[in-house]
Design a protein around this motif. Sequence first.
Motif, PDB file in Angstrom:
ATOM      1  N   ARG A  62       0.808  -1.212   0.000  1.00  0.00           N
ATOM      2  CA  ARG A  62       0.000   0.000   0.000  1.00  0.00           C
ATOM      3  C   ARG A  62       0.850   1.275   0.000  1.00  0.00           C
ATOM      4  O   ARG A  62       0.474   2.279  -0.621  1.00  0.00           O
ATOM      5  N   TYR A  63       1.992   1.243   0.694  1.00  0.00           N
ATOM      6  CA  TYR A  63       2.694   2.501   0.953  1.00  0.00           C
ATOM      7  C   TYR A  63       4.101   2.594   0.364  1.00  0.00           C
ATOM      8  O   TYR A  63       4.758   3.617   0.528  1.00  0.00           O
ATOM      9  N   SER A  64       4.585   1.550  -0.301  1.00  0.00           N
ATOM     10  CA  SER A  64       5.940   1.624  -0.863  1.00  0.00           C
ATOM     11  C   SER A  64       6.084   2.761  -1.866  1.00  0.00           C
ATOM     12  O   SER A  64       7.164   3.366  -1.985  1.00  0.00           O
ATOM     13  N   ALA A  65       5.006   3.074  -2.580  1.00  0.00           N
ATOM     14  CA  ALA A  65       5.076   4.188  -3.530  1.00  0.00           C
ATOM     15  C   ALA A  65       5.346   5.499  -2.802  1.00  0.00           C
ATOM     16  O   ALA A  65       6.119   6.346  -3.281  1.00  0.00           O
ATOM     17  N   GLU A  66       4.729   5.671  -1.624  1.00  0.00           N
ATOM     18  CA  GLU A  66       4.998   6.876  -0.830  1.00  0.00           C
ATOM     19  C   GLU A  66       6.441   6.890  -0.331  1.00  0.00           C
ATOM     20  O   GLU A  66       7.085   7.950  -0.296  1.00  0.00           O
ATOM     21  N   VAL A  67       6.935   5.715   0.056  1.00  0.00           N
ATOM     22  CA  VAL A  67       8.338   5.632   0.461  1.00  0.00           C
ATOM     23  C   VAL A  67       9.230   6.064  -0.692  1.00  0.00           C
ATOM     24  O   VAL A  67      10.188   6.828  -0.519  1.00  0.00           O
ATOM     25  N   GLY A  68       8.909   5.571  -1.886  1.00  0.00           N
ATOM     26  CA  GLY A  68       9.692   5.932  -3.058  1.00  0.00           C
ATOM     27  C   GLY A  68       9.685   7.423  -3.335  1.00  0.00           C
ATOM     28  O   GLY A  68      10.707   8.014  -3.700  1.00  0.00           O
ATOM     29  N   GLU A  69       8.522   8.061  -3.155  1.00  0.00           N
ATOM     30  CA  GLU A  69       8.423   9.503  -3.370  1.00  0.00           C
ATOM     31  C   GLU A  69       9.276  10.272  -2.367  1.00  0.00           C
ATOM     32  O   GLU A  69       9.883  11.294  -2.695  1.00  0.00           O
ATOM     33  N   MET A  70       9.336   9.768  -1.130  1.00  0.00           N
ATOM     34  CA  MET A  70      10.062  10.469  -0.075  1.00  0.00           C
ATOM     35  C   MET A  70      11.566  10.194  -0.122  1.00  0.00           C
ATOM     36  O   MET A  70      12.368  11.030   0.286  1.00  0.00           O
TER      37      MET A  70
END
Length: 319
Positions: A62-70
């Motif tokens: 669910r959240y790896s994309a947000e990790v990638g953005e950060m």
Amino acid sequence: MDMTVSRVDPGFEKDVMRCFQEQSYAIPARWLYDRQGSELFEQITELPEYYPTRTETSLLERYSAEVGEMSGTDRAVVEFGSGSSTKTPHLLSATHPAAYVPIDISGEFLAASAAQLQTQFPELPIYPLEADFMRRINLPSEVANMPKLGFFPGSTIGNMIARTSVDLLRFMRETLGTGSQLLIGFDRIKDTDTLVAAYDDSAGVTAQFSLNLLHRINREMAGTIPVDQFRHIAIWNDLYARIEIYLEVQADVHFTIGDNQFDIDKGQKVHIENSHKYGLRDARLMLRAGGWSPVREWSDERDYFSLILAEAHPFKNAP
């Protein structure tokens, strides 16, 4: 009984002999993970009672994309205690790293896992590193000048007491360097029945995992421990907020390890693992004590598990 003797890790030998010679009756949990132990642990992660893997995997999906953005692209992802790297593809797909460095104490298992992952990411440089991550590590020269994203899933941090956990976080900071990031999993405190069941499953796989430690002593150190006279026990210690794992002797036993003879009385427990659980703010405090500044936290709907992204900011003398 399998009496085949293989190469013995000096640290393993030292800890085992201290356990029985000094009658401390405790062996560090990291020695559970030889090839057989690592394979059994992968079976544990698929058990219905073992919620941590499913919950953390769902969070990564669910959240790896947000990790990638950060975190940005072109970092070297460095995974501590990589095991089978089953959760790693979610992170690699989202962060588009320049390299991946899996670190594990079980070299044979590490090599097989890295080879499997290479088929999924054929263009990604992968540099497996057999090492004990409980101290500062020299990373491969190929990634020395890359920004780093550490990955420490599974709430493995919970296997250590608070002092050791903080030391480990400091070693990770030294390994990855100032300016690096760390994505780490923490298991939350929850009802006792759920916790105990996760570490004492109805199929007995966790018991096999624990007892394999004794089989490993027999295999690698010419031991004659009667494994069938020990049983796996998991209890919740509320004072320390942790699951404790023991191997309890069911009868008076006599055995040898190499040229050394030992006797253990019925009822004696050998402490082989802790799994600490964390309140809402406990994990953040521990990260700060280890030199990491929490940046973002994600949790599931039940607050069973959390992922925290932290950064190694330059140290300040004040305030």
